[in-house]
Scaffold this active site. Structure first.
Site, PDB file in Angstrom:
ATOM      1  N   SER A 188       0.845  -1.194   0.000  1.00  0.00           N
ATOM      2  CA  SER A 188       0.000   0.000   0.000  1.00  0.00           C
ATOM      3  C   SER A 188       0.879   1.241   0.000  1.00  0.00           C
ATOM      4  CB  SER A 188      -0.907   0.017   1.230  1.00  0.00           C
ATOM      5  OG  SER A 188      -1.536   1.282   1.355  1.00  0.00           O
ATOM      6  N   LYS A 223       1.040  -9.494  -1.239  1.00  0.00           N
ATOM      7  CA  LYS A 223       0.456  -8.580  -2.223  1.00  0.00           C
ATOM      8  C   LYS A 223       1.513  -7.559  -2.609  1.00  0.00           C
ATOM      9  CE  LYS A 223      -3.708  -5.917  -3.228  1.00  0.00           C
ATOM     10  NZ  LYS A 223      -5.077  -5.578  -2.759  1.00  0.00           N
ATOM     11  N   THR A 340     -12.782  -1.553  -7.739  1.00  0.00           N
ATOM     12  CA  THR A 340     -13.153  -0.307  -8.410  1.00  0.00           C
ATOM     13  C   THR A 340     -14.105  -0.560  -9.570  1.00  0.00           C
ATOM     14  OG1 THR A 340     -11.023   0.655  -7.778  1.00  0.00           O
ATOM     15  CG2 THR A 340     -12.243   1.763  -9.532  1.00  0.00           C
TER      16      THR A 340
END
Length: 381
Positions: A188, A223, A340
């Protein structure tokens, strides 16, 4: 015509200039109420509208059965507020989080923006969540688990980088019996310094600590960011092999702005009136949605080729259409996640994609799903 995409979405975000985070939280509160009250009539209606089941869609991975390969990505239902509802919306799995050991408020608001010109979003949420203990309690109360549940783990903002492993380990200890798979989020862009943990020398102690604790051998993935260079990805893949990781989630949001049509971030203002704008190049946060599609697929393809297809990949980034989904599967993804695209397209996106994937899929002889009319709540992953 897609009523949600063509009417409701433009009205909310372009006309009324609704705060995207407020809209999202309003939806989550509604879904949480449905979940908490077990509103069977509503759940049944959602199933009829949005569930599409076909044995050809089933995926067997890590000893788990995914009814279909399309999951909800981490970040939407961070705290597992609607775990009983996501199966009725057609998802084959859900990933909650990012979760930190203690609750934290995240970054100052506003911190989530829609970029309709690009079919994208910019977020700088900062791992706002209720903490690992709250999620653990919610998972313990879950009566049925028709789809696998992944848990995305992160570092608290106040934790020094050199102590990051302790944060991941603390959350994992609380949750390891309650999640079906776990994701180490070191990518992130919204927690200071977090992406530096993708470097091999920083990531290695985190993975070592988690795998030592992982006595039940829960699937553990990492990730990664789309902005990594190939040598950096190679280093992560070496660690994945050394520490027997179950797979990679590719990818998180991007810091790149060079391919955006949007030049100014929409400001808040009076509905239907001109609003102040700010240059997007000056705004912190990660970009998700359509601009991420090509790069995330490149990363998936690179990982698949580098590992000869032996390391499972959850592909995420810019999936809006059947072509987008097929592109990632053909590049080497075993499972897919949306966020999204689902926000832009609406809940009808899931069954639409699944119908298309079923038509494009060969039979899956090693997995047997219940009959199509089996209530989703009776399916056990």
């Amino acid at each position: 015509m897609n009523l949600y995409r063509d009417v409701l979405w433009p009205l909310l975000f372009s006309g009324l200039r609704a705060d995207p985070e407020a809209v999202k939280m309003g939806l989550l509160r509604a879904l949480h109420w449905i979940d908490a009250t077990q509103a069977t009539g509503i759940l049944s209606a959602l199933e009829r509208l949005f569930c599409y089941r076909d044995p050809r869609l089933a995926v067997s991975l890590w000893g788990l059965t995914f009814p279909n390969p399309l999951g909800l990505a981490a970040g939407f239902d961070k705290d597992g507020l609607a775990l009983g509802v996501w199966p009725s919306l057609g998802f084959g799995f859900v990933e909650v989080g990012t979760i930190t050991p203690q609750p934290q408020p995240g970054n100052p608001k506003p911190r989530l923006f829609q970029l309709p010109q690009d079919r994208a979003a910019l977020n700088r949420m900062g791992f706002n969540n209720q903490g690992a203990a709250a999620l653990a309690e919610r998972l313990r109360r879950l009566q049925q688990r028709p789809i696998p549940i992944g848990i995305n783990l992160g570092k608290a903002k106040i934790t020094p980088l050199e102590e990051a492993a302790a944060d991941y380990l603390a959350s994992f200890r609380l949750l390891q019996d309650l999640g079906d798979y776990f994701v180490v989020n070191v990518s992130s862009p919204n927690t200071p310094g977090l992406r530096s943990l993708q470097a091999a020398e920083q990531l290695e102690p985190i993975l070592s600590a988690l795998q030592r604790e992982n006595q039940k051998r829960k699937p553990l993935l990492v990730k990664i960011a789309p902005d990594l260079d190939w040598p950096d990805i190679d280093s992560i893949l070496e660690l994945a092999q050394d520490h027997q990781l179950a797979g990679i989630v590719a990818t998180n949001t991007t810091l790149r702005r060079d391919n955006l049509k949007t030049r100014f971030l929409p400001g808040r203002g009076i509905p239907f009136a001109p609003a102040e704008s700010r240059p997007i190049l000056a705004e912190a946060g990660g970009i998700s949605g359509a601009p991420l599609r090509e790069r995330s697929t490149q990363v998936i393809r690179y990982i698949h080729r580098s590992t000869q297809g032996k390391l499972p990949i959850i592909g995420v980034g810019g999936i809006f259409t059947l072509a987008d989904a097929l592109e990632k599967l053909e590049a080497g993804a075993s499972l897919l996640q949306v966020y999204t695209g689902w926000v832009y397209e609406g809940p009808g996106m899931v069954p639409q994609l699944l119908r298309g994937l079923a038509r494009s899929s060969p039979p899956s002889p090693d997995v047997t799903l219940p009959p199509e009319n089996t209530p989703v709540g009776q399916i056990q992953a």
